[in-house]
Design a protein around this motif. Structure first.
Motif, mmCIF file in Angstrom:
data_model
loop_
_atom_site.group_PDB
_atom_site.id
_atom_site.type_symbol
_atom_site.label_atom_id
_atom_site.label_comp_id
_atom_site.label_asym_id
_atom_site.label_seq_id
_atom_site.Cartn_x
_atom_site.Cartn_y
_atom_site.Cartn_z
ATOM 1 N N ASP A 69 0.842 -1.195 0.000
ATOM 2 C CA ASP A 69 0.000 0.000 0.000
ATOM 3 C C ASP A 69 0.877 1.245 0.000
ATOM 4 O O ASP A 69 2.098 1.160 -0.180
ATOM 5 N N SER A 70 0.277 2.402 0.195
ATOM 6 C CA SER A 70 1.028 3.659 0.131
ATOM 7 C C SER A 70 2.098 3.744 1.212
ATOM 8 O O SER A 70 3.154 4.338 0.990
ATOM 9 N N THR A 71 1.871 3.141 2.368
ATOM 10 C CA THR A 71 2.888 3.135 3.417
ATOM 11 C C THR A 71 4.114 2.360 2.946
ATOM 12 O O THR A 71 5.253 2.796 3.127
ATOM 13 N N GLY A 72 3.888 1.216 2.333
ATOM 14 C CA GLY A 72 4.992 0.423 1.800
ATOM 15 C C GLY A 72 5.725 1.153 0.701
ATOM 16 O O GLY A 72 6.956 1.156 0.652
ATOM 17 N N LEU A 73 4.966 1.794 -0.180
ATOM 18 C CA LEU A 73 5.578 2.568 -1.258
ATOM 19 C C LEU A 73 6.433 3.694 -0.692
ATOM 20 O O LEU A 73 7.575 3.903 -1.128
ATOM 21 N N ASN A 74 5.914 4.401 0.296
ATOM 22 C CA ASN A 74 6.686 5.483 0.917
ATOM 23 C C ASN A 74 7.942 4.964 1.599
ATOM 24 O O ASN A 74 8.983 5.625 1.584
ATOM 25 N N THR A 75 7.862 3.771 2.187
ATOM 26 C CA THR A 75 9.037 3.163 2.819
ATOM 27 C C THR A 75 10.106 2.858 1.771
ATOM 28 O O THR A 75 11.296 3.122 1.990
ATOM 29 N N LEU A 76 9.698 2.341 0.624
ATOM 30 C CA LEU A 76 10.651 2.077 -0.457
ATOM 31 C C LEU A 76 11.236 3.373 -1.014
ATOM 32 O O LEU A 76 12.437 3.452 -1.288
ATOM 33 N N LEU A 77 10.396 4.398 -1.166
ATOM 34 C CA LEU A 77 10.886 5.688 -1.661
ATOM 35 C C LEU A 77 11.895 6.302 -0.684
ATOM 36 O O LEU A 77 12.928 6.835 -1.103
ATOM 37 N N GLN A 78 11.612 6.219 0.618
ATOM 38 C CA GLN A 78 12.549 6.739 1.611
ATOM 39 C C GLN A 78 13.840 5.930 1.598
ATOM 40 O O GLN A 78 14.937 6.481 1.709
ATOM 41 N N GLY A 79 13.721 4.612 1.429
ATOM 42 C CA GLY A 79 14.907 3.767 1.331
ATOM 43 C C GLY A 79 15.771 4.143 0.148
ATOM 44 O O GLY A 79 17.001 4.132 0.225
ATOM 45 N N ARG A 80 15.127 4.491 -0.965
ATOM 46 C CA ARG A 80 15.854 4.941 -2.157
ATOM 47 C C ARG A 80 16.630 6.217 -1.845
ATOM 48 O O ARG A 80 17.805 6.353 -2.217
ATOM 49 N N LEU A 81 15.989 7.165 -1.171
ATOM 50 C CA LEU A 81 16.667 8.422 -0.804
ATOM 51 C C LEU A 81 17.815 8.161 0.165
ATOM 52 O O LEU A 81 18.885 8.756 0.035
ATOM 53 N N ASP A 82 17.595 7.272 1.126
ATOM 54 C CA ASP A 82 18.650 6.929 2.086
ATOM 55 C C ASP A 82 19.838 6.288 1.369
ATOM 56 O O ASP A 82 20.994 6.576 1.685
ATOM 57 N N ALA A 83 19.543 5.424 0.394
ATOM 58 C CA ALA A 83 20.608 4.775 -0.373
ATOM 59 C C ALA A 83 21.409 5.812 -1.167
ATOM 60 O O ALA A 83 22.647 5.785 -1.163
ATOM 61 N N LEU A 84 20.718 6.723 -1.816
ATOM 62 C CA LEU A 84 21.400 7.772 -2.574
ATOM 63 C C LEU A 84 22.292 8.610 -1.664
ATOM 64 O O LEU A 84 23.427 8.931 -2.016
ATOM 65 N N ALA A 85 21.784 8.951 -0.494
ATOM 66 C CA ALA A 85 22.562 9.752 0.462
ATOM 67 C C ALA A 85 23.803 9.009 0.944
ATOM 68 O O ALA A 85 24.816 9.624 1.272
ATOM 69 N N ALA A 86 23.727 7.664 0.942
ATOM 70 C CA ALA A 86 24.857 6.842 1.383
ATOM 71 C C ALA A 86 25.781 6.470 0.223
ATOM 72 O O ALA A 86 26.720 5.707 0.405
ATOM 73 N N GLY A 87 25.498 6.991 -0.973
ATOM 74 C CA GLY A 87 26.321 6.663 -2.133
ATOM 75 C C GLY A 87 26.017 5.295 -2.703
ATOM 76 O O GLY A 87 26.847 4.693 -3.390
ATOM 77 N N SER A 88 24.838 4.791 -2.448
ATOM 78 C CA SER A 88 24.417 3.473 -2.899
ATOM 79 C C SER A 88 23.205 3.622 -3.825
ATOM 80 O O SER A 88 22.802 4.739 -4.150
ATOM 81 N N THR A 89 22.671 2.505 -4.259
ATOM 82 C CA THR A 89 21.428 2.510 -5.026
ATOM 83 C C THR A 89 20.471 1.517 -4.393
ATOM 84 O O THR A 89 20.895 0.573 -3.720
ATOM 85 N N LEU A 90 19.189 1.728 -4.595
ATOM 86 C CA LEU A 90 18.170 0.783 -4.179
ATOM 87 C C LEU A 90 17.379 0.421 -5.426
ATOM 88 O O LEU A 90 16.836 1.300 -6.098
ATOM 89 N N GLU A 91 17.376 -0.863 -5.761
ATOM 90 C CA GLU A 91 16.729 -1.356 -6.969
ATOM 91 C C GLU A 91 15.696 -2.407 -6.589
ATOM 92 O O GLU A 91 15.808 -3.034 -5.540
ATOM 93 N N LEU A 92 14.718 -2.581 -7.455
ATOM 94 C CA LEU A 92 13.640 -3.538 -7.213
ATOM 95 C C LEU A 92 13.707 -4.668 -8.227
ATOM 96 O O LEU A 92 14.106 -4.460 -9.375
ATOM 97 N N ALA A 93 13.304 -5.857 -7.813
ATOM 98 C CA ALA A 93 13.293 -7.013 -8.713
ATOM 99 C C ALA A 93 12.077 -7.886 -8.436
ATOM 100 O O ALA A 93 11.633 -8.003 -7.297
#
Length: 123
Positions: A69-93
């Motif tokens: 749901d939207s909470t899960g989507l927001n969690t993934l979006l925040q994880g993506r931002l956290d990954a970018l800030a850490a110099g990493s990437t977050l990808e989905l499969a």
């Protein structure tokens, strides 16, 4: 490597788990169950541990994810931002059609690198 982060969400008996494993510089977070307002914390914890461990790339394996749901989507979006800030990437499969629809409707799918299946180097 054994799971570093896992847990279950509450509510309605729809368990949710996020299991972290490492394959060199790649962290894989395997999701299972229903990611909704009752249980995003295991995913937050797994992404946080992957990034704290210096993962150059975080792959979220969605093959076992039945609902998001939207909470899960927001969690993934925040994880993506956290990954970018850490110099990493977050990808989905391995996103199932029902979950993919949420990404299509919201346009969030364009923000992620999405793989049909888990890439070989992570398998």
């Amino acid at each position: 490597m054994a799971a570093d982060a896992h847990g279950t969400g509450g509510g309605g008996g729809h368990g949710f788990t996020a299991e972290l494993s490492r394959r060199g510089p790649i962290a894989v977070v395997a999701l299972s169950g229903e990611l909704d307002h009752d249980g995003p914390q295991p995913l937050r914890d797994a992404i946080g541990q992957a990034l704290a461990g210096g993962a150059a790339r975080v792959l979220v394996d969605c093959t076992g994810l039945e609902f998001c749901d939207s909470t899960g989507l927001n969690t993934l979006l925040q994880g993506r931002l956290d990954a970018l800030a850490a110099g990493s990437t977050l990808e989905l499969a391995g996103i199932r059609p029902a979950v993919a629809r949420l990404f299509e409707i919201t346009g969030a799918g364009t923000l992620f690198t999405v793989h049909d299946t888990l890439p070989e180097e992570a398998g």
